[in-house]
Design a protein around this motif. Structure first.
Motif, mmCIF file in Angstrom:
data_model
loop_
_atom_site.group_PDB
_atom_site.id
_atom_site.type_symbol
_atom_site.label_atom_id
_atom_site.label_comp_id
_atom_site.label_asym_id
_atom_site.label_seq_id
_atom_site.Cartn_x
_atom_site.Cartn_y
_atom_site.Cartn_z
ATOM 1 N N VAL A 8 0.836 -1.204 0.000
ATOM 2 C CA VAL A 8 0.000 0.000 0.000
ATOM 3 C C VAL A 8 0.867 1.249 0.000
ATOM 4 O O VAL A 8 1.990 1.242 0.506
ATOM 5 C CB VAL A 8 -0.977 0.034 1.199
ATOM 6 C CG1 VAL A 8 -1.990 -1.091 1.113
ATOM 7 C CG2 VAL A 8 -0.233 -0.018 2.518
ATOM 8 N N ASP A 9 0.321 2.311 -0.588
ATOM 9 C CA ASP A 9 0.991 3.608 -0.580
ATOM 10 C C ASP A 9 -0.002 4.747 -0.364
ATOM 11 O O ASP A 9 0.352 5.901 -0.497
ATOM 12 C CB ASP A 9 1.765 3.813 -1.880
ATOM 13 C CG ASP A 9 0.870 3.817 -3.118
ATOM 14 O OD1 ASP A 9 -0.363 3.704 -2.982
ATOM 15 O OD2 ASP A 9 1.407 3.933 -4.229
ATOM 16 N N GLY A 10 -1.236 4.404 -0.039
ATOM 17 C CA GLY A 10 -2.255 5.421 0.194
ATOM 18 C C GLY A 10 -3.039 5.807 -1.048
ATOM 19 O O GLY A 10 -4.010 6.549 -0.959
ATOM 20 N N SER A 11 -2.652 5.302 -2.205
ATOM 21 C CA SER A 11 -3.338 5.640 -3.455
ATOM 22 C C SER A 11 -4.661 4.881 -3.568
ATOM 23 O O SER A 11 -4.879 3.863 -2.898
ATOM 24 C CB SER A 11 -2.450 5.308 -4.657
ATOM 25 O OG SER A 11 -2.259 3.907 -4.756
ATOM 26 N N ALA A 12 -5.541 5.369 -4.439
ATOM 27 C CA ALA A 12 -6.839 4.722 -4.661
ATOM 28 C C ALA A 12 -6.681 3.275 -5.140
ATOM 29 O O ALA A 12 -7.370 2.385 -4.640
ATOM 30 C CB ALA A 12 -7.688 5.541 -5.630
ATOM 31 N N PRO A 13 -5.792 2.988 -6.108
ATOM 32 C CA PRO A 13 -5.632 1.583 -6.516
ATOM 33 C C PRO A 13 -5.157 0.681 -5.379
ATOM 34 O O PRO A 13 -5.580 -0.470 -5.276
ATOM 35 C CB PRO A 13 -4.586 1.653 -7.637
ATOM 36 C CG PRO A 13 -4.718 3.035 -8.181
ATOM 37 C CD PRO A 13 -5.031 3.897 -6.993
ATOM 38 N N ARG A 16 -8.135 -0.075 -3.227
ATOM 39 C CA ARG A 16 -8.986 -1.072 -3.887
ATOM 40 C C ARG A 16 -8.385 -2.471 -3.742
ATOM 41 O O ARG A 16 -9.107 -3.464 -3.610
ATOM 42 C CB ARG A 16 -9.203 -0.710 -5.352
ATOM 43 C CG ARG A 16 -10.139 0.474 -5.551
ATOM 44 C CD ARG A 16 -10.589 0.637 -6.999
ATOM 45 N NE ARG A 16 -9.499 0.930 -7.917
ATOM 46 C CZ ARG A 16 -9.045 2.151 -8.195
ATOM 47 N NH1 ARG A 16 -9.578 3.205 -7.604
ATOM 48 N NH2 ARG A 16 -8.065 2.318 -9.063
ATOM 49 N N ALA A 17 -7.056 -2.553 -3.750
ATOM 50 C CA ALA A 17 -6.387 -3.845 -3.554
ATOM 51 C C ALA A 17 -6.657 -4.384 -2.150
ATOM 52 O O ALA A 17 -6.869 -5.582 -1.973
ATOM 53 C CB ALA A 17 -4.886 -3.711 -3.802
ATOM 54 N N VAL A 18 -6.669 -3.496 -1.155
ATOM 55 C CA VAL A 18 -6.997 -3.916 0.212
ATOM 56 C C VAL A 18 -8.418 -4.476 0.243
ATOM 57 O O VAL A 18 -8.664 -5.547 0.811
ATOM 58 C CB VAL A 18 -6.857 -2.750 1.215
ATOM 59 C CG1 VAL A 18 -7.379 -3.155 2.591
ATOM 60 C CG2 VAL A 18 -5.408 -2.297 1.314
ATOM 61 N N ASP A 19 -9.359 -3.761 -0.392
ATOM 62 C CA ASP A 19 -10.742 -4.236 -0.435
ATOM 63 C C ASP A 19 -10.835 -5.604 -1.106
ATOM 64 O O ASP A 19 -11.577 -6.482 -0.656
ATOM 65 C CB ASP A 19 -11.634 -3.236 -1.189
ATOM 66 C CG ASP A 19 -11.817 -1.922 -0.440
ATOM 67 O OD1 ASP A 19 -11.571 -1.884 0.790
ATOM 68 O OD2 ASP A 19 -12.203 -0.931 -1.093
ATOM 69 N N GLN A 20 -10.091 -5.794 -2.184
ATOM 70 C CA GLN A 20 -10.105 -7.074 -2.901
ATOM 71 C C GLN A 20 -9.531 -8.190 -2.033
ATOM 72 O O GLN A 20 -10.074 -9.293 -1.991
ATOM 73 C CB GLN A 20 -9.313 -6.967 -4.204
ATOM 74 C CG GLN A 20 -9.363 -8.218 -5.055
ATOM 75 C CD GLN A 20 -10.761 -8.536 -5.549
ATOM 76 O OE1 GLN A 20 -11.453 -7.664 -6.062
ATOM 77 N NE2 GLN A 20 -11.177 -9.777 -5.408
ATOM 78 N N ALA A 21 -8.452 -7.902 -1.315
ATOM 79 C CA ALA A 21 -7.855 -8.907 -0.433
ATOM 80 C C ALA A 21 -8.824 -9.296 0.679
ATOM 81 O O ALA A 21 -8.953 -10.481 1.019
ATOM 82 C CB ALA A 21 -6.545 -8.379 0.159
ATOM 83 N N GLY A 114 -2.416 -2.739 -6.262
ATOM 84 C CA GLY A 114 -2.983 -1.816 -7.237
ATOM 85 C C GLY A 114 -2.110 -1.728 -8.470
ATOM 86 O O GLY A 114 -0.909 -1.986 -8.426
ATOM 87 N N ASN A 115 -2.739 -1.318 -9.586
ATOM 88 C CA ASN A 115 -2.000 -1.244 -10.839
ATOM 89 C C ASN A 115 -1.136 0.004 -10.936
ATOM 90 O O ASN A 115 -0.197 0.043 -11.703
ATOM 91 C CB ASN A 115 -2.931 -1.332 -12.039
ATOM 92 C CG ASN A 115 -3.885 -0.154 -12.140
ATOM 93 O OD1 ASN A 115 -4.325 0.392 -11.130
ATOM 94 N ND2 ASN A 115 -4.232 0.231 -13.346
ATOM 95 N N MET A 142 -2.020 -10.689 -7.989
ATOM 96 C CA MET A 142 -3.265 -10.155 -8.536
ATOM 97 C C MET A 142 -3.123 -8.643 -8.618
ATOM 98 O O MET A 142 -2.845 -7.989 -7.613
ATOM 99 C CB MET A 142 -4.456 -10.511 -7.657
ATOM 100 C CG MET A 142 -5.767 -9.878 -8.126
ATOM 101 S SD MET A 142 -7.135 -10.169 -6.985
ATOM 102 C CE MET A 142 -7.481 -11.881 -7.363
ATOM 103 N N ILE A 143 -3.290 -8.104 -9.817
ATOM 104 C CA ILE A 143 -3.223 -6.668 -10.025
ATOM 105 C C ILE A 143 -4.658 -6.131 -10.083
ATOM 106 O O ILE A 143 -5.446 -6.580 -10.913
ATOM 107 C CB ILE A 143 -2.479 -6.306 -11.332
ATOM 108 C CG1 ILE A 143 -1.104 -6.988 -11.397
ATOM 109 C CG2 ILE A 143 -2.379 -4.797 -11.509
ATOM 110 C CD1 ILE A 143 -0.113 -6.524 -10.384
ATOM 111 N N VAL A 144 -4.969 -5.180 -9.212
ATOM 112 C CA VAL A 144 -6.319 -4.621 -9.122
ATOM 113 C C VAL A 144 -6.335 -3.258 -9.784
ATOM 114 O O VAL A 144 -5.491 -2.406 -9.478
ATOM 115 C CB VAL A 144 -6.762 -4.500 -7.641
ATOM 116 C CG1 VAL A 144 -8.123 -3.865 -7.531
ATOM 117 C CG2 VAL A 144 -6.728 -5.866 -6.970
ATOM 118 N N LYS A 145 -7.295 -3.056 -10.684
ATOM 119 C CA LYS A 145 -7.427 -1.746 -11.360
ATOM 120 C C LYS A 145 -8.344 -0.857 -10.575
ATOM 121 O O LYS A 145 -9.200 -1.244 -9.884
ATOM 122 C CB LYS A 145 -7.969 -1.924 -12.766
ATOM 123 C CG LYS A 145 -6.920 -2.464 -13.721
ATOM 124 C CD LYS A 145 -7.477 -2.447 -15.113
ATOM 125 C CE LYS A 145 -6.331 -2.398 -16.091
ATOM 126 N NZ LYS A 145 -6.737 -2.063 -17.403
#
Length: 145
Positions: A8-13, A16-21, A114-115, A142-145
């Motif tokens: 994580v880096d605080g960005s929106a992608p 979204r990756a956290v939500d997907q996990a 995130g992507n 897994m790359i999340v857009k």
């Protein structure tokens, strides 16, 4: 135990990756999500060393505080509606290499990321972190857009 790593880096992608996990982990037994944040090491910024080692320590202290606060905030928000177990890790260095080394050393089962991160300039100079992780990791990515 099934272990998922989420850089994580605080960005929106990244969020979204956290939500997907979390979506992957919910409803399963013995799943742990580790959030990892990689700060660039002051070693990679030569002008710090020209000022002196005290600036290196100051920069690292600020990075440590801000990075851990971001990780805590993400964990607090993500854990509001789930009972998934979270861990956090703050490292220093080149993001893709640190992510892969950590995932490989700790035998993570999956990396969800995130992507695109916050560092557009860094991506132009260094290449995409997600692309490098995709090619260097020993586990599925897994790359999340």
């Amino acid at each position: 135990m099934y272990e998922i790593l989420v850089p994580v880096d605080g960005s929106a992608p990244a969020l979204r990756a956290v939500d997907q996990a979390v979506a992957i982990a919910e409803g399963k037994k013995d799943v742990e999500i580790t959030l990892i944040y990689v700060s660039p090491s002051p070693v990679y910024f030569p002008f710090y060393s020209m000022v002196g080692p005290s600036l290196d320590a100051d920069v690292k202290e600020v990075e440590e505080k801000e990075g851990n606060q971001m990780l805590d905030d993400i964990i607090e928000k993500a854990s509001e509606h789930t009972n998934v177990t979270f861990k956090k890790k703050h490292l220093y260095g080149i993001a893709a290499q640190e992510i892969c080394d950590f995932a490989n050393d700790t035998k993570k089962d999956l990396i969800v990321m995130g992507n695109r991160g916050m560092g557009a300039f860094g991506q132009v100079i260094l290449g995409s972190v997600s692309n490098k992780v995709l090619h260097l990791a020993n586990c599925p990515v897994m790359i999340v857009k």
